[in-house]
Structures are given as structure tokens and as C-alpha cells.
Design an enzyme around this catalytic site. Structure first.
Site, PDB file in Angstrom:
ATOM      1  N   GLU A  98      41.104  43.006  42.958  1.00 57.88           N
ATOM      2  CA  GLU A  98      39.888  42.747  42.185  1.00 57.88           C
ATOM      3  C   GLU A  98      38.904  43.915  42.332  1.00 57.88           C
ATOM      4  O   GLU A  98      38.675  44.418  43.436  1.00 57.88           O
ATOM      5  CB  GLU A  98      39.280  41.450  42.721  1.00 57.88           C
ATOM      6  N   LYS A 108      36.852  37.112  34.914  1.00 60.85           N
ATOM      7  CA  LYS A 108      36.956  36.056  35.922  1.00 60.85           C
ATOM      8  C   LYS A 108      36.153  34.844  35.467  1.00 60.85           C
ATOM      9  O   LYS A 108      35.019  34.969  35.011  1.00 60.85           O
ATOM     10  CB  LYS A 108      36.412  36.588  37.249  1.00 60.85           C
ATOM     11  N   CYS A 147      41.000  36.208  41.885  1.00 59.05           N
ATOM     12  CA  CYS A 147      40.567  35.666  43.176  1.00 59.05           C
ATOM     13  C   CYS A 147      40.184  34.184  43.148  1.00 59.05           C
ATOM     14  O   CYS A 147      41.044  33.317  43.166  1.00 59.05           O
ATOM     15  CB  CYS A 147      39.431  36.513  43.732  1.00 59.05           C
TER      16      CYS A 147
END
Length: 638
Positions: free
Chosen positions: A46, A115, A173
């Protein structure tokens, strides 16, 4: 890739916080190294272009511009590779900043994935800098100078045109730590692989928890999962990052990096297998495609396999796991038999005890069942029926086993009755053909059935799964019983079950069980050699059970093509068997498997103990007159 295995890599590059130029160089270097080693996809952590720990620097225009320029450099320097790289960076879009993954291939960005779930607790404060992403709608695009417009939005899919099973989605994540992960929808819409760009700080116990989460996710979604974690170079002002990379396949960990390391982690998940798993599981409910699916073109090549394939897929590798498995299987078998005996109010069971592996295991199961019910072992009637092919070794072992276990032993020679049958049907005893052999097997079954009627018991079957697959059983002979305790146990596992039992028994009984294990597998239907040893060895006639069990596992468990099974067998067993031998017995397996289905269509009741069985009422329904042409034709192309 032609065989369904897709070589991929997870990369943890050494970074410098906010040094986009340096970070791009590391990403390019690792991408080129992964491609050189055969990887078709490499996933990075990330925000790897900037570093995750930039804090309020994410609000600095120069950092955002530097990240974009680094992306252009990555695209240019990897444009000659047939390898997708998925990198993390902050992206400006419609007046907001997003924590994104850029899917890069052949000098282009296939899509930008933001995300969705931004952690804002404990040590995390992503909502200070970023905006949560929303699913792609097919109408929203992102572009930048020198970069063509591409879809923008979460839950996008990316699919290889030449191999549709290679379809992947992207999480970042925290997306995998929430209850309703984006991967659920992506998998149900067709993604067999999920990649995750992560920057997960390391604290006590987190590695085990991370591992558990990913195993559960890949298992429940029947998918492969590639997790790339940040490591050295991220700021240690408040956190430490360990570069914990994992590649999984249907909950099994294919590869895992050592904590506090960097570099590349490789694996070859079988995405064809994931598609097969979903096809056979009607509890996996697909969703219609409602997201953006970008297709890419990639030449298909054979994947050089480096992963381990067990030569005995039915048998666990570790000693502790094997012991636990054996104990569980014996308990399942015994519980099944005990339940049947209790249900019909029966206190007697009859078994034909030959001194071979299968009947020995059946007797062991009977012992466990009778002990479970609190019944005297004398209610176990072990019958030895010597005939033309019986050797002294197996006869003596049968007698010793029955006595050692406390069973009632009865010896009934059948030579006289078989000869009478030969006279009745006009069979020449000197002609050792299939009639000669099967007459003995059917006579034994008749004796057992009548004895069971006589004593109010049931006949316990001895035949195993491998014999059923090959049809290596006499129809209405050893093929038939009243409860078949070994019917879902392959021959390779039968050996370990008997060996496990031997390890727990007194010395005298252990010696007998070990000698049974050392005896060649044989139906003993042909006269012995002049020295009294077994003349008829099963594996000389039908092939090594080790090979056939390997074939059986991949035919039934995953429905793989014959050519793929052949390649897997070469990988797993090529050091022991020559290529021509593997191919010979694989052809034989398919011929026998198709021609002998009629025997499996009328099997007696039997307990299921594993994921691979041939019960006509449970796991395997196949017409007895199905043609094997397509399967053998596939092998002819090798």
C-alpha cells in the site's frame, strides 16, 4: 498458465519515505526480477510509491505530483514485460485524495482502485488525508498527462482474455479486516484471485491473526489470495513494519515470507482449481457482473511448477497430523459400523479375514466398534476360507489376528465347493481364467452371507476406494457386503491406518500387523509359486496403487483434465516412475474407471470419511455406459 497455474509474486521493496524517485526504481527493479523469474503478476504494498507513513505530507502538492511522475516512470520502464504490477500511491480525483492501487500492464494503467475502508482508530488516521472509495460504475474514469483514461472505482475486476480463470480483484489493507470485505462481491462476480496492497504494522500476535484472517477469507471465497505488506524503509516513528507477505489458495498457505524481510515471494496458485471448486459447490452463489471488468491480453505459456505436490495426496505429511487423521478415520469407520449394529439390534458381525491389508483394517474397525458398544469381541466372527491361491503366510496371519483381537475364528476351506461348482458349470480347473478366479470370490461371499444369516449378524465389507475406482473386485463377490467400512479409504491410506494401529498394540499383535503390511497386495486367486509365495500380485496387474490413488484424487476432487493430472504426476512422482510408466497407468486408470462404473452403481452402504468417495448415493453419480473417448484423446495429445 496453460495448465491453470498462474505464477505470481508479492514484493516488499526497501523504501524511503516521500522519495518517489527512489521508490519507483525499487519497484521497477523488483518487477523486472519477478518477470524474469516467470511471474505474470506482482503486487506491491500500500502506498509503496510514496511510503505509507508520510502523514500530512500527503496534503503537499509536490508529493502528489512526485507520485504521479513515478507512476509514469514505472509504466515506461515495465512496458516491455508481460507481467502486471499492482502498485500503491495517492491519487487526486474530483477534488479529493484517495489511497489507491494502480494496475499497470504493458505501459498502461488498466484501472485505479481506491481503498474503501479507511481505518481511523489506534495508530491509524487515514481519514485525515483520504476519501473512502466507492465501487466502480463504468462511467467514472481517471486520467493524467501521459496516461490514458482508465476506470476508477473499487471492486473492479481484471481478466485475462486467453485464460478467463485468471480474473483478479484488488483490496487495500483494511478492506480485508472488515466484516463485509470487497472481496466477497468480487469473488462472487468471478475473481479467482484477490490481491491486497497492505501496510500493516507489526505488534505481538498480529502475524498469527493476519494469517488466520487470510486463510479464512481465501477458504470461504474459494479463491487465491496474494497479500503484499510494507517493510523496511517505512517510518518507525510510531510503528514498525515487518513485510509479512502471504500467498494462499483455498485457505492453504502456498508461500509466506519471513518477518522483517524484504524482496520477492513467489507462488503458483491453481486458479483453474478455484474455478472447479466453485463449480462443484452449489453453496458458492455467483453474482451477475455489475462492476467494471477490464480484459487484458497475455501470451499463455507452461508454468514451471516450484510448489510441492504430495505423491500421496490422501495422506498427511506430518507425523502428528497423520496420527490425528488416522485416529479420526478409525473413529468415523467404527462409529458408522456401531451405529448400524445398534440400529438393527445386532450383536454379531462377520468378516472374511484373508490376512491381507483390507480385511485386516476391516477387523480393526470391528474391534473399535464392538468396544464402543461394549459388546464382547467374541461376537466378531472372523472367517478364513483357504482355497487354491491361499499361502501359508496369509493363512497364519489371519488366524493370529483373529485370536489376538479376541474374535471367534472359523476356518471353512472352499476348494471342494468350488470344484463342485466347476463341475456344475463345466469349468476346466486347469484353465486359470476370470471364471476360475471369480468363482472363488463369489463362493466366499456366499459363505459369509449365509453365516451372517445363521448367526443373526451382518457381513462387514473389506474392499477399499482404490479397488472400487479400478473395478478390481468381483461383481457380487468381494464387491458385496452388508456394510462396507473401507469403501472410502484409498489403498495408500489403508496402509497408514494399519501401521497406526500397529503402533498402539502389544508387541505380539504388532508383529503380525507389520507382517501384513509387508505382504504383497494380492487377491490370492491363482496357485502360489512352487516355493509357496504369492504368485498373483495386484500391482503387477493393475499398476501401482500410489499412482492410481494420485490419479483418483485429482480426477474426483477437482475434475482436472487427464493431461493436467499427467503433468502433476510427473512433478510429484517423476523421480520414482518413468514418464512412460506414468502415462501407461494413467491410460489404464481411465479405461478401467469408465468400464467398471456398473460395479459402483450398486454398492452397499458405507461411511464417508473423506472428500473423495464413489458412493452412488452420495458423491459420485455416473452412467455405467459413459464413453471415455474424450479423456483418452486428451492424453493422446501429449
Amino acid at each position: 498458465m496453460k495448465n491453470g497455474f498462474f505464477p505470481i509474486a508479492c514484493a516488499t521493496p526497501p523504501l524511503r519515505v516521500a522519495d518517489c524517485t527512489y521508490n519507483a526504481e525499487q519497484i521497477i527493479s523488483l518487477t523486472r526480477e519477478a518477470a524474469k523469474n516467470g511471474s505474470k503478476l506482482v503486487v506491491f504494498p500500500e502506498l509503496c510509491i510514496t511510503g505509507y507513513t508520510c502523514g500530512d505530507l500527503f496534503l503537499q502538492q509536490i508529493l502528489l505530483d512526485g507520485a504521479l511522475q513515478a507512476l509514469r516512470t514505472i509504466l515506461k520502464e515495465t512496458s516491455d514485460l508481460f507481467c502486471i504490477c499492482v502498485v500503491g500511491l495517492p491519487i487526486r480525483h474530483t477534488g479529493a485524495i484517495y489511497n489507491c492501487a494502480a494496475v499497470c500492464y504493458q505501459g498502461s494503467v488498466l484501472g485505479i482502485v481506491p481503498k474503501q475502508h479507511l481505518p481511523n482508530y489506534g495508530e491509524f488516521y487515514e481519514q485525515r488525508h483520504f476519501t473512502p472509495g466507492i465501487p466502480a460504475d463504468g462511467k467514472t474514469f481517471w486520467q493524467a498527462d501521459g496516461i490514458a483514461p482508465c476506470p476508477f472505482g473499487a471492486q473492479q475486476l481484471f481478466q485475462c482474455a486467453e485464460a478467463p480463470d485468471f480474473t483478479f480483484g484488488v483490496e487495500l489493507c483494511e478492506d480485508v479486516w472488515v466484516a463485509d470485505t470487497p472481496s466477497v462481491a468480487m469473488a462472487r462476480m468471478g475473481a479467482t484471485l484477490i490481491v491486497n496492497l497492505s501496510c500493516s504494522d507489526e505488534i505481538i500476535g498480529k502475524a498469527a491473526y493476519r494469517r488466520t484472517i487470510l486463510q479464512a477469507k481465501s477458504g470461504s471465497l474459494l479463491c487465491a489470495y496474494a497479500y503484499a505488506d510494507a517493510g523496511m524503509g517505512e517510518s518507525t516513528q510510531d510503528m514498525v513494519f515487518a513485510g509479512h507477505n502471504l500467498i494462499l489458495e483455498n485457505s492453504a498457505i502456498l508461500a509466506e515470507s519471513k518477518l522483517f524481510s524484504d524482496g520477492l515471494l513467489y507462488a503458483e496458485p491453481d486458479l483453474q482449481r478455484m474455478a472447479a471448486e466453485r463449480q462443484r459447490s452449489n453453496s458458492f452463489q455467483p453474482l451477475p457482473l455489475t462492476t467494471v471488468c477490464t480484459r487484458f491480453f497475455m501470451p499463455l505459456t507452461e508454468t514451471a511448477l516450484h510448489r510441492f505436490f504430495s505423491p500421496t495426496p490422501f495422506v498427511p505429511a506430518g507425523a502428528a497430523e497423520l496420527s490425528e487423521r488416522c485416529e479420526t478415520i478409525l473413529t468415523l469407520q467404527a462409529t458408522g459400523l456401531a451405529t448400524r449394529l445398534r440400529h438393527i439390534g445386532c450383536k454379531t458381525a462377520v468378516v472374511g479375514l484373508s490376512g491381507g491389508l483390507d480385511s485386516t483394517l476391516a477387523l480393526i474397525v470391528m474391534v473399535h466398534a464392538f468396544d464402543l458398544l461394549g459388546l464382547p469381541r467374541s461376537g466378531m466372527l472372523a472367517v478364513t476360507m483357504p482355497c487354491f491361491g491361499t499361502t501359508d503366510r496369509t493363512y497364519q496371519n489371519a488366524c493370529r489376528l483373529a485370536k489376538a483381537y479376541g474374535a471367534t475364528l472359523r476356518e471353512i476351506p472352499i476348494q471342494k465347493s468350488v470344484r463342485q461348482h466347476f463341475a456344475d458349470i463345466g469349468q476346466d480347473e486347469s484353465v486359470h481364467d476370470v471364471t476360475y478366479e471369480n468363482s472363488q470370490a463369489r463362493e466366499r461371499t456366499q459363505v459369509l452371507m449365509d453365516l451372517a444369516n445363521q448367526c443373526g449378524g451382518i457381513v462387514v465389507g473389506t474392499g477399499d476406494l482404490s479397488e472400487l475406482a479400478l473395478g478390481w473386485a468381483t461383481y457380487n463377490g468381494d464387491h458385496m457386503s452388508m456394510y462396507a467400512v473401507n469403501a472410502s479409504i484409498p489403498k495408500t491410506l489403508v496402509r497408514y491406518l494399519v501401521q497406526y494401529e500397529a503402533s498402539k498394540t502389544p508387541e505380539a499383535l504388532r508383529a503380525v500387523l507389520l507382517d501384513v503390511l509387508d505382504t504383497p497386495v494380492s487377491p490370492e486367486l491363482l496357485p502360489p509359486e512352487p516355493d509357496g509365495t504369492i504368485a498373483q500380485k495386484t500391482e503387477d496387474l493393475v499398476g501401482p496403487y500410489e499412482l492410481h490413488d494420485f490419479f483418483l484424487y485429482y480426477v474426483l476432487r477437482f475434475g482436472f483434465t487427464p493431461s493436467k493430472i499427467y503433468h502433476l504426476a510427473q512433478k510429484a512422482l517423476g523421480g520414482k516412475y518413468e514418464t512412460a510408466v506414468i502415462l501407461k497407468w494413467l491410460r489404464s486408470f481411465y479405461r478401467r474407471f469408465f468400464s467398471q462404473q456398473f460395479k459402483r452403481s450398486c454398492l452397499p452402504d458405507a461411511p464417508k470419511v473423506g472428500s473423495v468417495t464413489l458412493s452412488p448415493r452420495g458423491d459420485w453419480r455416473m452412467p455405467s455406459d459413459a464413453c471415455r473417448t474424450l479423456w483418452l484423446a486428451d492424453l493422446e495429445q501429449l
